[in-house]
Design a protein around this motif. Structure first.
Motif, mmCIF file in Angstrom:
data_model
loop_
_atom_site.group_PDB
_atom_site.id
_atom_site.type_symbol
_atom_site.label_atom_id
_atom_site.label_comp_id
_atom_site.label_asym_id
_atom_site.label_seq_id
_atom_site.Cartn_x
_atom_site.Cartn_y
_atom_site.Cartn_z
ATOM 1 N N ASN A 1 -7.009 0.315 -11.646
ATOM 2 C CA ASN A 1 -7.723 0.824 -10.473
ATOM 3 C C ASN A 1 -8.861 -0.086 -10.042
ATOM 4 O OD1 ASN A 1 -6.197 3.140 -9.953
ATOM 5 N ND2 ASN A 1 -7.271 4.268 -11.546
ATOM 6 N N GLU A 2 -9.446 -0.811 -10.972
ATOM 7 C CA GLU A 2 -10.535 -1.718 -10.627
ATOM 8 C C GLU A 2 -10.010 -2.976 -9.930
ATOM 9 O OE1 GLU A 2 -14.034 -4.221 -12.876
ATOM 10 O OE2 GLU A 2 -13.334 -2.338 -13.764
ATOM 11 N N VAL A 3 -8.892 -3.506 -10.431
ATOM 12 C CA VAL A 3 -8.336 -4.725 -9.853
ATOM 13 C C VAL A 3 -7.589 -4.439 -8.549
ATOM 14 C CG1 VAL A 3 -6.716 -6.627 -10.255
ATOM 15 C CG2 VAL A 3 -8.197 -5.852 -12.094
ATOM 16 N N ILE A 4 -6.873 -3.320 -8.516
ATOM 17 C CA ILE A 4 -6.114 -2.937 -7.317
ATOM 18 C C ILE A 4 -6.648 -1.588 -6.831
ATOM 19 C CG2 ILE A 4 -3.827 -2.584 -6.327
ATOM 20 C CD1 ILE A 4 -2.669 -3.976 -8.818
ATOM 21 N N PRO A 5 -7.685 -1.595 -6.001
ATOM 22 C CA PRO A 5 -8.262 -0.321 -5.549
ATOM 23 C C PRO A 5 -7.315 0.438 -4.619
ATOM 24 C CG PRO A 5 -9.329 -2.166 -4.456
ATOM 25 C CD PRO A 5 -8.358 -2.737 -5.454
ATOM 26 N N GLU A 6 -7.598 1.708 -4.460
ATOM 27 C CA GLU A 6 -6.811 2.556 -3.570
ATOM 28 C C GLU A 6 -6.928 2.050 -2.139
ATOM 29 O OE1 GLU A 6 -4.834 5.194 -4.218
ATOM 30 O OE2 GLU A 6 -5.167 4.839 -6.339
ATOM 31 N N LYS A 7 -5.842 2.184 -1.417
ATOM 32 C CA LYS A 7 -5.878 1.828 -0.001
ATOM 33 C C LYS A 7 -6.530 2.964 0.764
ATOM 34 C CE LYS A 7 -1.568 -0.702 -0.318
ATOM 35 N NZ LYS A 7 -0.167 -0.735 0.066
ATOM 36 N N PRO A 8 -7.413 2.633 1.721
ATOM 37 C CA PRO A 8 -8.015 3.717 2.513
ATOM 38 C C PRO A 8 -6.943 4.385 3.385
ATOM 39 C CG PRO A 8 -8.678 1.574 3.357
ATOM 40 C CD PRO A 8 -7.893 1.335 2.103
ATOM 41 N N THR A 9 -6.984 5.684 3.419
ATOM 42 C CA THR A 9 -6.020 6.418 4.225
ATOM 43 C C THR A 9 -6.624 6.750 5.587
ATOM 44 O OG1 THR A 9 -6.750 8.497 3.264
ATOM 45 C CG2 THR A 9 -4.884 7.424 2.226
#
Length: 55
Positions: free
Chosen positions: A42-50
């Protein structure tokens, strides 16, 4: 772990693939280490904003 996540990302693996791999390894590495691995992902690949649609 973060370097492994970034390396996998560089060769084309997405976040869902990495989470699936970590989930399959859960019985072998234990729950606390699995949570640490998920935090690194989660730190390297953060969530995409919806984008929320109105209506």
């Amino acid at each position: 772990m973060k370097a492994h996540v970034q390396g996998n990302r560089n060769v084309g693996n997405d976040k869902d693939t990495l989470i699936a791999a970590i989930t399959h390894c859960l019985p072998y590495m234990g729950f606390p280490r699995t949570l640490n691995a998920l935090a690194c992902i989660n730190e390297v690949i953060p969530e995409k904003p919806t984008i929320m649609k109105e209506g």
